[in-house]
Design a protein around this motif. Sequence first.
Motif, PDB file in Angstrom:
ATOM      1  N   PHE A 170      -6.426 -27.615   9.692  1.00  0.00           N
ATOM      2  CA  PHE A 170      -7.451 -28.225   8.863  1.00  0.00           C
ATOM      3  C   PHE A 170      -8.743 -27.436   9.067  1.00  0.00           C
ATOM      4  O   PHE A 170      -9.120 -27.142  10.203  1.00  0.00           O
ATOM      5  N   HIS A 171      -9.423 -27.121   7.967  1.00  0.00           N
ATOM      6  CA  HIS A 171     -10.737 -26.475   8.078  1.00  0.00           C
ATOM      7  C   HIS A 171     -11.702 -27.189   7.148  1.00  0.00           C
ATOM      8  O   HIS A 171     -11.486 -27.239   5.932  1.00  0.00           O
ATOM      9  N   TRP A 172     -12.744 -27.777   7.731  1.00  0.00           N
ATOM     10  CA  TRP A 172     -13.747 -28.502   6.961  1.00  0.00           C
ATOM     11  C   TRP A 172     -15.043 -27.698   6.997  1.00  0.00           C
ATOM     12  O   TRP A 172     -15.831 -27.791   7.945  1.00  0.00           O
ATOM     13  N   LYS A 173     -15.253 -26.921   5.942  1.00  0.00           N
ATOM     14  CA  LYS A 173     -16.379 -25.996   5.907  1.00  0.00           C
ATOM     15  C   LYS A 173     -17.711 -26.722   5.988  1.00  0.00           C
ATOM     16  O   LYS A 173     -18.656 -26.245   6.634  1.00  0.00           O
ATOM     17  N   SER A 174     -17.812 -27.888   5.323  1.00  0.00           N
ATOM     18  CA  SER A 174     -19.074 -28.618   5.312  1.00  0.00           C
ATOM     19  C   SER A 174     -19.462 -29.100   6.701  1.00  0.00           C
ATOM     20  O   SER A 174     -20.649 -29.275   6.995  1.00  0.00           O
ATOM     21  N   LEU A 175     -18.471 -29.303   7.566  1.00  0.00           N
ATOM     22  CA  LEU A 175     -18.723 -29.783   8.926  1.00  0.00           C
ATOM     23  C   LEU A 175     -18.640 -28.679   9.966  1.00  0.00           C
ATOM     24  O   LEU A 175     -18.946 -28.912  11.148  1.00  0.00           O
ATOM     25  N   ARG A 176     -18.176 -27.495   9.539  1.00  0.00           N
ATOM     26  CA  ARG A 176     -17.965 -26.382  10.476  1.00  0.00           C
ATOM     27  C   ARG A 176     -17.014 -26.801  11.604  1.00  0.00           C
ATOM     28  O   ARG A 176     -17.272 -26.581  12.784  1.00  0.00           O
ATOM     29  N   ARG A 177     -15.914 -27.401  11.183  1.00  0.00           N
ATOM     30  CA  ARG A 177     -14.910 -27.877  12.134  1.00  0.00           C
ATOM     31  C   ARG A 177     -13.521 -27.410  11.724  1.00  0.00           C
ATOM     32  O   ARG A 177     -13.240 -27.219  10.537  1.00  0.00           O
ATOM     33  N   GLN A 178     -12.677 -27.280  12.706  1.00  0.00           N
ATOM     34  CA  GLN A 178     -11.285 -26.894  12.473  1.00  0.00           C
ATOM     35  C   GLN A 178     -10.395 -27.614  13.472  1.00  0.00           C
ATOM     36  O   GLN A 178     -10.779 -27.821  14.621  1.00  0.00           O
ATOM     37  N   ILE A 179      -9.190 -27.975  13.011  1.00  0.00           N
ATOM     38  CA  ILE A 179      -8.176 -28.546  13.908  1.00  0.00           C
ATOM     39  C   ILE A 179      -6.873 -27.801  13.668  1.00  0.00           C
ATOM     40  O   ILE A 179      -6.417 -27.679  12.524  1.00  0.00           O
ATOM     41  N   ARG A 180      -6.260 -27.314  14.736  1.00  0.00           N
ATOM     42  CA  ARG A 180      -4.956 -26.654  14.661  1.00  0.00           C
ATOM     43  C   ARG A 180      -3.926 -27.517  15.379  1.00  0.00           C
ATOM     44  O   ARG A 180      -4.175 -28.016  16.477  1.00  0.00           O
ATOM     45  N   ILE A 181      -2.754 -27.640  14.754  1.00  0.00           N
ATOM     46  CA  ILE A 181      -1.691 -28.493  15.286  1.00  0.00           C
ATOM     47  C   ILE A 181      -0.383 -27.722  15.252  1.00  0.00           C
ATOM     48  O   ILE A 181      -0.054 -27.081  14.248  1.00  0.00           O
ATOM     49  N   ARG A 182       0.377 -27.800  16.339  1.00  0.00           N
ATOM     50  CA  ARG A 182       1.712 -27.200  16.390  1.00  0.00           C
ATOM     51  C   ARG A 182       2.682 -28.241  16.921  1.00  0.00           C
ATOM     52  O   ARG A 182       2.327 -29.062  17.777  1.00  0.00           O
ATOM     53  N   GLY A 183       3.921 -28.194  16.411  1.00  0.00           N
ATOM     54  CA  GLY A 183       4.868 -29.158  16.930  1.00  0.00           C
ATOM     55  C   GLY A 183       6.244 -29.065  16.312  1.00  0.00           C
ATOM     56  O   GLY A 183       6.545 -28.178  15.496  1.00  0.00           O
ATOM     57  N   HIS A 184       7.073 -30.004  16.726  1.00  0.00           N
ATOM     58  CA  HIS A 184       8.423 -30.141  16.191  1.00  0.00           C
ATOM     59  C   HIS A 184       8.378 -31.027  14.948  1.00  0.00           C
ATOM     60  O   HIS A 184       7.473 -31.843  14.783  1.00  0.00           O
ATOM     61  N   VAL A 185       9.362 -30.842  14.075  1.00  0.00           N
ATOM     62  CA  VAL A 185       9.342 -31.544  12.798  1.00  0.00           C
ATOM     63  C   VAL A 185      10.576 -32.429  12.655  1.00  0.00           C
ATOM     64  O   VAL A 185      11.695 -32.012  12.970  1.00  0.00           O
ATOM     65  N   SER A 186      10.345 -33.640  12.173  1.00  0.00           N
ATOM     66  CA  SER A 186      11.434 -34.556  11.854  1.00  0.00           C
ATOM     67  C   SER A 186      11.257 -35.044  10.421  1.00  0.00           C
ATOM     68  O   SER A 186      10.176 -34.928   9.841  1.00  0.00           O
ATOM     69  N   VAL A 187      12.319 -35.573   9.854  1.00  0.00           N
ATOM     70  CA  VAL A 187      12.280 -36.122   8.493  1.00  0.00           C
ATOM     71  C   VAL A 187      11.881 -37.592   8.576  1.00  0.00           C
ATOM     72  O   VAL A 187      12.363 -38.327   9.439  1.00  0.00           O
ATOM     73  N   VAL A 188      10.999 -38.027   7.685  1.00  0.00           N
ATOM     74  CA  VAL A 188      10.596 -39.435   7.682  1.00  0.00           C
ATOM     75  C   VAL A 188      11.768 -40.298   7.242  1.00  0.00           C
ATOM     76  O   VAL A 188      12.740 -39.810   6.666  1.00  0.00           O
ATOM     77  N   SER A 189      11.682 -41.581   7.489  1.00  0.00           N
ATOM     78  CA  SER A 189      12.750 -42.501   7.084  1.00  0.00           C
ATOM     79  C   SER A 189      12.794 -42.633   5.567  1.00  0.00           C
ATOM     80  O   SER A 189      11.796 -42.382   4.871  1.00  0.00           O
ATOM     81  N   ASP A 190      13.942 -43.058   5.040  1.00  0.00           N
ATOM     82  CA  ASP A 190      14.059 -43.294   3.600  1.00  0.00           C
ATOM     83  C   ASP A 190      13.054 -44.343   3.142  1.00  0.00           C
ATOM     84  O   ASP A 190      12.490 -44.239   2.045  1.00  0.00           O
ATOM     85  N   TRP A 194     -11.898 -27.443  17.161  1.00  0.00           N
ATOM     86  CA  TRP A 194     -12.874 -26.345  17.186  1.00  0.00           C
ATOM     87  C   TRP A 194     -14.111 -26.771  16.420  1.00  0.00           C
ATOM     88  O   TRP A 194     -14.001 -27.334  15.321  1.00  0.00           O
ATOM     89  N   HIS A 195     -15.283 -26.525  17.000  1.00  0.00           N
ATOM     90  CA  HIS A 195     -16.538 -26.874  16.339  1.00  0.00           C
ATOM     91  C   HIS A 195     -17.501 -25.706  16.473  1.00  0.00           C
ATOM     92  O   HIS A 195     -17.740 -25.206  17.576  1.00  0.00           O
ATOM     93  N   ASP A 196     -18.047 -25.294  15.338  1.00  0.00           N
ATOM     94  CA  ASP A 196     -18.986 -24.180  15.309  1.00  0.00           C
ATOM     95  C   ASP A 196     -20.233 -24.474  16.135  1.00  0.00           C
ATOM     96  O   ASP A 196     -20.781 -25.575  16.091  1.00  0.00           O
ATOM     97  N   ARG A 197     -20.654 -23.475  16.903  1.00  0.00           N
ATOM     98  CA  ARG A 197     -21.917 -23.552  17.640  1.00  0.00           C
ATOM     99  C   ARG A 197     -22.673 -22.239  17.444  1.00  0.00           C
ATOM    100  O   ARG A 197     -22.072 -21.216  17.096  1.00  0.00           O
ATOM    101  N   PRO A 198     -23.983 -22.213  17.701  1.00  0.00           N
ATOM    102  CA  PRO A 198     -24.768 -20.991  17.480  1.00  0.00           C
ATOM    103  C   PRO A 198     -24.258 -19.795  18.292  1.00  0.00           C
ATOM    104  O   PRO A 198     -23.699 -19.959  19.382  1.00  0.00           O
ATOM    105  N   PHE A 199     -24.442 -18.606  17.721  1.00  0.00           N
ATOM    106  CA  PHE A 199     -24.106 -17.333  18.369  1.00  0.00           C
ATOM    107  C   PHE A 199     -22.616 -17.215  18.689  1.00  0.00           C
ATOM    108  O   PHE A 199     -22.215 -16.524  19.608  1.00  0.00           O
ATOM    109  N   ARG A 200     -21.790 -17.943  17.917  1.00  0.00           N
ATOM    110  CA  ARG A 200     -20.328 -17.935  18.088  1.00  0.00           C
ATOM    111  C   ARG A 200     -19.875 -18.449  19.457  1.00  0.00           C
ATOM    112  O   ARG A 200     -18.774 -18.146  19.919  1.00  0.00           O
ATOM    113  N   LEU A 201     -20.733 -19.217  20.100  1.00  0.00           N
ATOM    114  CA  LEU A 201     -20.353 -19.851  21.368  1.00  0.00           C
ATOM    115  C   LEU A 201     -19.806 -21.235  21.054  1.00  0.00           C
ATOM    116  O   LEU A 201     -20.340 -22.267  21.454  1.00  0.00           O
TER     117      LEU A 201
END
Length: 206
Positions: free
Chosen positions: A89-109, A177-184
């Motif tokens: 997820f990248h929200w430019k207006s908020l200067r925020r990002q979330i990265r997610i990794r994982g295993h995948v399953s099928v939802v129920s019918d 991830w959240h943007d801060r000044p000077f790329r810190l």
Amino acid sequence: MSEERLTSGDFTEQNEPFALFAEWLKDAEASEINDPNALALATVDSDGMPNVRMVLLKGFDEHGFVFYTNFESQKGQEILGQKKAAMCFHWKSLRRQIRIRGHVSVVSDAEADAYYESRPRGSRIGAWASKQSRPLEGRFALEKAVAEYTAKYAIGSIPRPPHWSGFRIEPVSIEFWHDRPFRLHDRVEFRRDATSGGWQKVRMYP
């Protein structure tokens, strides 16, 4: 929302990723012009080549993050083959990002049926008409298929196609991830060895 809220690093003190995700998504819903639930979904094919595309998040809880698709599509086949995926997820207006990794399953019918019924009628027809990710000889062929299924299901409910359902990514890693000044920037990763295990929080160099 105040500038102090947007630039604060206090999220790094939180110890539970799903509550933090819910908070950030709520902020995005108030600030993003279009599709605050949009995410880049990454998969890998049988040759190990990656693919990425945008999809929409349709639900989440402590069990994972859900989206829906045609299982005969490229992403559907890759996920069914590898049972793993990543999203960003990248929200430019908020200067925020979330990265997610994982295993995948099928939802129920029951879950898939409930969401399918909530979609506009035209979208339900489209799920039948589109042979997603396969070559299309021309726009007319798609419009013809839409017309045929519209006539077929002109009256009554439209059943969910057997090839259309949802996936749930059950995360083993969630990074904020959240943007801060000077790329810190502020980066915090929540990790666990299994989808049912407890979380370890690690603050990362930007």
